[in-house]
Design a protein around this motif. Structure first.
Motif, PDB file in Angstrom:
ATOM      1  N   LYS A 152      -3.542  -1.062  -5.067  1.00 53.96           N
ATOM      2  CA  LYS A 152      -4.167  -0.257  -6.121  1.00 53.96           C
ATOM      3  C   LYS A 152      -4.749   1.039  -5.576  1.00 53.96           C
ATOM      4  N   SER A 153      -5.315   0.979  -4.372  1.00 52.05           N
ATOM      5  CA  SER A 153      -5.971   2.173  -3.838  1.00 52.05           C
ATOM      6  C   SER A 153      -5.327   2.711  -2.570  1.00 52.05           C
ATOM      7  N   ARG A 154      -4.616   1.852  -1.819  1.00 53.08           N
ATOM      8  CA  ARG A 154      -3.975   2.299  -0.583  1.00 53.08           C
ATOM      9  C   ARG A 154      -2.531   1.786  -0.535  1.00 53.08           C
ATOM     10  N   PRO A 155      -1.648   2.426  -1.310  1.00 56.16           N
ATOM     11  CA  PRO A 155      -0.257   1.946  -1.381  1.00 56.16           C
ATOM     12  C   PRO A 155       0.470   1.995  -0.041  1.00 56.16           C
ATOM     13  N   LEU A 156       0.106   2.944   0.826  1.00 57.25           N
ATOM     14  CA  LEU A 156       0.786   3.034   2.107  1.00 57.25           C
ATOM     15  C   LEU A 156       0.460   1.828   2.989  1.00 57.25           C
ATOM     16  N   ILE A 157      -0.808   1.395   3.001  1.00 53.84           N
ATOM     17  CA  ILE A 157      -1.191   0.219   3.776  1.00 53.84           C
ATOM     18  C   ILE A 157      -0.504  -1.014   3.202  1.00 53.84           C
ATOM     19  N   ALA A 158      -0.453  -1.118   1.872  1.00 52.81           N
ATOM     20  CA  ALA A 158       0.198  -2.267   1.240  1.00 52.81           C
ATOM     21  C   ALA A 158       1.670  -2.345   1.614  1.00 52.81           C
ATOM     22  N   SER A 159       2.339  -1.185   1.658  1.00 51.98           N
ATOM     23  CA  SER A 159       3.766  -1.191   2.007  1.00 51.98           C
ATOM     24  C   SER A 159       3.979  -1.617   3.450  1.00 51.98           C
TER      25      SER A 159
END
Length: 558
Positions: A426-433
């Motif tokens: 929700k807030s850090r899509p790059l970390i999630a990916s």
């Protein structure tokens, strides 16, 4: 007409005080001379043109000089020790004609016979003085047999012999040789050191220079003082006694700082056409696109330093004028976004080098950087969105949406590894990916003892790149904070590489597998469709490639 002596030879250091950028080595050698603790074998290592052979010659001159002197008032100042440069020994060494200081090119004299000759001659005392010195350049080029022949002499050297080995590739030298030498690792000459030396030489040569022009030459020298002087010679031949920034760029084909700034400005403004225009201009001028990309990463590194308030001295390769220009565009992107752009270009360098169409590859990378989805600011307000940056590891299937509907928010997300990833998205899509490519153990909860609240994150060895990303300080801090918001407790992370020996698969691997299975099923259904089978029976032949495309059913009319 008298023969012209190139600047690199004319201004070659003649004394220890002339050496640029190697004070740690000069200090050690001069102290060894003063204390009469000269070793029998030295190894000088480092890149080209930084003073290895020059220091070897100066060292030889000082050891053999009949009138060597140093200031007794300042015995700790290593710069004060000097050879006289007037005695026969000094003159012979400077002219390269000394019979007691023998310089050998290891590249062309690399056989065992050449080394045996050295061994035989080393037995004899010097004709004059107390020391005979062998300087072997590019020593790593010696054959294994030649090194073995040299080893015996290094184990039991004659007291009057000193060996000085110089090389750019110390890893190619056998350990048995390395262990018998005092090793000195030379440093690259910094931009400021090279620029100061160029200014001194230009002034002595009567050359007038525009502010910033010598900084360009120093940077093009890439840490080599000899290369910088050769480039200065080339610029003088082009422009005469008046050197301008433009003449430097034209004569040695440098990529202008304004070109690099124009590309980065286009990227930071999310204007790919603006960036590509500057890329095309550089390409039409014949610039190497690998050099261009490396230069862009240097500028991005400087921008990251600016954003953490580092001083200009931290970026030796960036001039003062360029630093100030970069300060103007730095606020347009966050640290995370600049880091992402840096990573895309840095890892794209190898792709550019291997590709038969390097400009096409660079254009694609620039478009990716320019249109990458904006990250979320710390206050939670999203920047205007642009198309997201695709990853080489992203599966073909549509990614999970980071938006959560009113119906979904009414149910708490399961406290699972996948739930944590979706919460972070929700807030850090790059970390999630990045986390999608990892597996993890069971998440702790409030009943878990604080000492055991550790989450282990595993990446497969072939995806070590993601591990390095996640271990950055910024990502670590954000990961701890976001996991605390999701789990309600403070946890710690251990990030490791682990072979795929269990049945556990990452979210990205599962998506990729499911997508491949779905596509295989679709292709199988197509191949066995009644119409296809009937067509094959009527006309024969084989079914061509099957193109599977995503269809947005919401847009289909009933």
């Amino acid at each position: 007409m008298s023969a012209y002596v190139v600047l690199a030879r004319k201004w070659r250091p003649a004394q220890f005080s002339d050496i640029v950028g190697q004070s740690h080595i000069v200090r050690t050698l001069t102290h060894a001379i003063r204390q009469e603790r000269v070793h029998h074998a030295y190894l000088f290592t480092g890149s080209r043109g930084i003073g290895k052979t020059s220091i070897a010659r100066i060292f030889a001159k000082v050891i053999r000089c009949e009138h060597c002197s140093w200031s007794q008032q300042n015995p700790n100042l290593h710069e004060t020790i000097r050879s006289c440069d007037d005695c026969p020994s000094c003159k012979e060494i400077a002219a390269g004609s000394s019979v007691d200081v023998i310089e050998i090119d290891g590249a062309s004299n690399n056989g065992v016979e050449a080394v045996r000759e050295i061994r035989e001659n080393a037995k004899y005392m010097p004709t004059v003085g107390s020391r005979k010195i062998y300087i072997i350049d590019e020593v790593h080029m010696l054959t294994t047999a030649a090194f073995n022949a040299l080893l015996k002499t290094l184990e039991e050297p004659p007291q009057h012999v000193i060996f000085i080995f110089a090389t750019t590739e110390p890893h190619k030298i056998p350990a048995t040789i390395l262990s018998r030498c005092q090793r000195f690792d030379y440093r690259r000459v910094t931009l400021s050191q090279s620029q100061i030396r160029l200014e001194e030489i230009a002034k002595a040569e009567g050359i007038q220079t525009e502010t910033g022009s010598l900084a360009l030459i120093a940077r093009a020298g890439e840490g080599s003082m000899r290369d910088a002087l050769s480039l200065l010679d080339q610029v003088i031949a082009f422009s005469g006694s008046q050197i301008s920034i433009q003449s430097v760029r034209e004569s040695i084909g440098l990529i202008g700082g304004q070109t690099l700034l124009g590309i980065l400005t286009g990227i930071f403004r999310r204007s790919p056409l603006e960036a590509l225009q500057h890329i095309d201009e550089a390409y039409q001028q014949g610039h190497d696109l690998r050099v261009l990309t490396r230069s862009l990463t240097e500028f991005l590194h400087a921008i990251l330093l600016i954003k953490i308030n580092a001083p200009h001295s931290s970026a030796n390769a960036i001039s003062t004028e360029e630093w100030e220009e970069l300060r103007k565009i730095a606020p347009q992107r966050t640290v995370e976004e600049v880091e992402m752009i840096f990573q895309v270009l840095h890892h794209g360098l190898e792709w550019i080098a291997r590709s038969p169409q390097p400009k096409t590859v660079l254009d694609v990378l620039i478009i990716k950087c320019s249109t990458a989805e904006a990250l979320i600011y710390m206050d939670g307000t999203p920047t205007p969105k642009a198309p997201s940056l695709p990853s080489l590891h992203t599966p073909i299937s549509p990614s999970v949406s980071s938006k959560v509907s009113s119906a979904e928010t009414s149910h708490p997300i399961s406290k699972s590894w996948e739930g944590l990833i979706e919460s972070i998205r929700k807030s850090r899509p790059l970390i999630a990916s990045i986390l999608e490519h990892a597996t993890s153990n069971r998440l702790p909860n409030s009943s878990t003892p604080p000492a055991d609240r550790i989450v282990q994150i595993y990446f497969p060895p072939e995806e070590a790149y993601f591990k390095e990303q996640l271990q950055s300080r910024i990502y670590q801090e954000q990961l701890v904070q976001l996991s605390k918001e999701y789990l309600g407790i403070q946890i710690r992370f251990q990030i490791e590489l682990k072979d795929k020996k269990s049945n556990t698969e990452s979210l990205a691997a599962r998506k990729d597998r499911e997508q491949k299975e779905r596509l295989a099923s679709i292709r199988d259904q197509a191949q066995n469709h009644p119409m296809i089978l009937e067509a094959k029976s009527l006309f024969g032949g084989e079914l061509g490639p099957i193109d599977v495309r995503e269809v947005n059913h919401a847009n289909l009319s009933t």
